[in-house]
Write an enzyme that holds these catalytic residues in place. Structure first.
Site, PDB file in Angstrom:
ATOM      1  CD  GLN A   1      20.363   9.023  20.204  1.00  0.00           C
ATOM      2  OE1 GLN A   1      19.251   9.528  20.094  1.00  0.00           O
ATOM      3  NE2 GLN A   1      21.437   9.744  20.399  1.00  0.00           N
TER       4      GLN A   1
ATOM      5  CD  GLU B   1      24.667  12.237  24.118  1.00  0.00           C
ATOM      6  OE1 GLU B   1      24.401  13.420  23.832  1.00  0.00           O
ATOM      7  OE2 GLU B   1      25.024  11.401  23.264  1.00  0.00           O
ATOM      8  CG  HIS B   2      20.886   9.933  24.946  1.00  0.00           C
ATOM      9  ND1 HIS B   2      21.826  10.123  23.952  1.00  0.00           N
ATOM     10  CD2 HIS B   2      20.247  11.119  25.099  1.00  0.00           C
ATOM     11  CE1 HIS B   2      21.754  11.368  23.518  1.00  0.00           C
ATOM     12  NE2 HIS B   2      20.804  12.005  24.194  1.00  0.00           N
TER      13      HIS B   2
END
Length: 443
Positions: A265, A335-336
């Site tokens: 990420q 988000e994740h």
């Protein structure tokens, strides 16, 4: 390379107080709003001419038109690497499987004999989709936006992506190839806030873009600010901020996996957030040690990964227990969110706030980015506490159809009149009285 936040030893605070202790990127959409306002209004007044000037100013390309010719889209697919084509086709296939099951069906409820309420689901007529084209190319975002819109039944789909100097002012050819695979032939070489303005206002002329009812898709802060500017005029999915991953892990997690997922990420953007929440100091040490060689061996180290990992938005958060860890990730609303613990599925089932949850060591975020079948357009910045990711539902509107007979209305009329008068809205009650000769039946 990455900081630590130690929440051990004390009772965790609740709600906002806990959120304030957690790392988060600074993302001031309100400040950006003032800068995108004149851009949006210039597009409103000058249309395509403004778009062409902004392409020169922001993207360094000279355009004669902004609509991508159909032959360029076809050529991009013909020239696409066969392996990339196969991967995109599989991504599309899996996304369709998942999103097709999200379709809604019309349902009629009989409230009383002679009185029904039907909820029907109607897709928006036209959507404008945005595919970023800055530091990376995102054909996967084309898939994630187009598939749910198509499965919802949206009739008119247009896509915008920034023009690229190295491709003669066209969007990246892989973006165009993805459009071709999905059957999207209305594509514009327009980026940033001006793309959102084009969809919101529409433009005229030979390559004009009709206005859209809704704009979706990830983008930078200027895209997010433009979405805020047009909220109310058009529908939007979310004001997407920098991407983020949180990993809830215990001593059973493999530090090699955890480090790799944090880096995955971080390579998006120097503002990307990478957060590990763990009750194991040993795992924290092992992950921190593992980051060094993995970062050194990858690409985008100095311009993205190191700044992202070292930034205020990234940290290793130490907690006393996994119960506290669950409280932390719920407060963070990632988000994740990866769950790499013993009994990962059971712990994932208890999470309330996350854009998407990835369970166990064999469900990394990278899978969801491309080929899990799930959608990767997800809420950021803690918005997962109240918002969902992109889905078929995003493109549908629920409409209630009320159908009552005279007798069914007569049965409830006195309640309607009573409530209208309680709200000091006598004309509401009069609308019923007029139907019954000004004398409402009493039940």
């Amino acid at each position: 390379m990455i900081s630590r936040i130690d929440l051990r030893g004390d009772t965790l605070p609740e709600g906002g107080a806990l959120r304030d202790l957690l790392p988060r990127a600074e993302f001031d959409v309100e400040a950006a709003l003032e800068k995108v306002r004149p851009i949006c209004e210039d597009v409103h007044h000058r249309g395509t001419a403004a778009l062409i000037e902004f392409a020169q100013k922001f993207d360094g390309v000279e355009l004669s038109q902004v609509r991508v010719p159909a032959e360029a889209i076809t050529a991009a697919l013909e020239q696409l690497d066969p392996a990339v084509r196969a991967a995109l086709e599989e991504s599309i296939r899996r996304a369709r499987i998942v999103h097709r099951n999200q379709r809604r069906t019309e349902h009629t409820t009989q409230v009383v004999p002679g009185g029904t309420v039907t909820e029907k689901w109607v897709p928006v007529e036209r959507v404008g989709l945005y595919a970023p084209g800055g530091r990376s190319v995102y054909p996967s975002s084309v898939v994630m936006n187009v598939v749910p819109a198509q499965e919802a039944g949206v009739e008119s789909i247009a896509l915008a992506s920034p023009p690229q100097r190295e491709f003669d002012g066209l969007p990246h050819p892989t973006i165009l190839a993805a459009c071709a695979l999905l059957g999207v032939d209305e594509v514009y070489a327009v980026g940033g806030a001006q793309a959102v303005a084009m969809f919101a206002y529409g433009t005229t002329g030979p390559d004009g873009c009709p206005p859209a009812n809704m704009v979706t898709g990830p983008g930078n802060i200027w895209v997010a600010a433009a979405k805020r500017y047009f909220t109310g005029k058009i529908g939007i999915d979310t004001e997407a901020g920098p991407t983020e991953i949180a990993v809830l892990a215990d001593a059973t997690a493999d530090p090699v996996h955890v480090a790799a997922d944090l880096i995955s990420q971080a390579e998006h953007d120097p503002l990307a957030a990478a957060v590990l929440v763990t009750d194991s100091a040993e795992l924290a040490d092992a992950v921190e040690k593992e980051l060094e060689p993995q970062v050194a061996a990858t690409k985008h180290v100095e311009d993205r990964i190191k700044p992202a990992l070292a930034g205020r938005q990234s940290a290793i958060v130490l907690v006393d227990s996994l119960e506290d860890g669950l409280k932390v990730v719920d407060a963070y609303g990632a988000e994740h969110l990866e769950i790499q613990t013993a009994d990962a599925a059971a712990r994932a089932a208890r999470v309330r706030n996350a854009g998407a949850i990835f369970v166990g060591p064999w469900s990394p975020v990278s899978l969801g980015d491309y080929c899990a079948g799930s959608n990767h357009v997800l809420p950021t910045g803690g918005c997962a506490c109240h918002s969902s990711g992109l889905s078929v539902q995003s493109f549908l509107r629920g409409i209630h159809i009320v159908d009552y007979t005279r007798d069914a209305l007569a049965e409830v009329a006195h309640h309607v009149v009573t409530l209208a008068e309680a709200e000091d809205l006598p004309a509401h009650g009069a609308a019923l009285k007029a139907r019954f000769g000004w004398k409402v039946p009493q039940q």
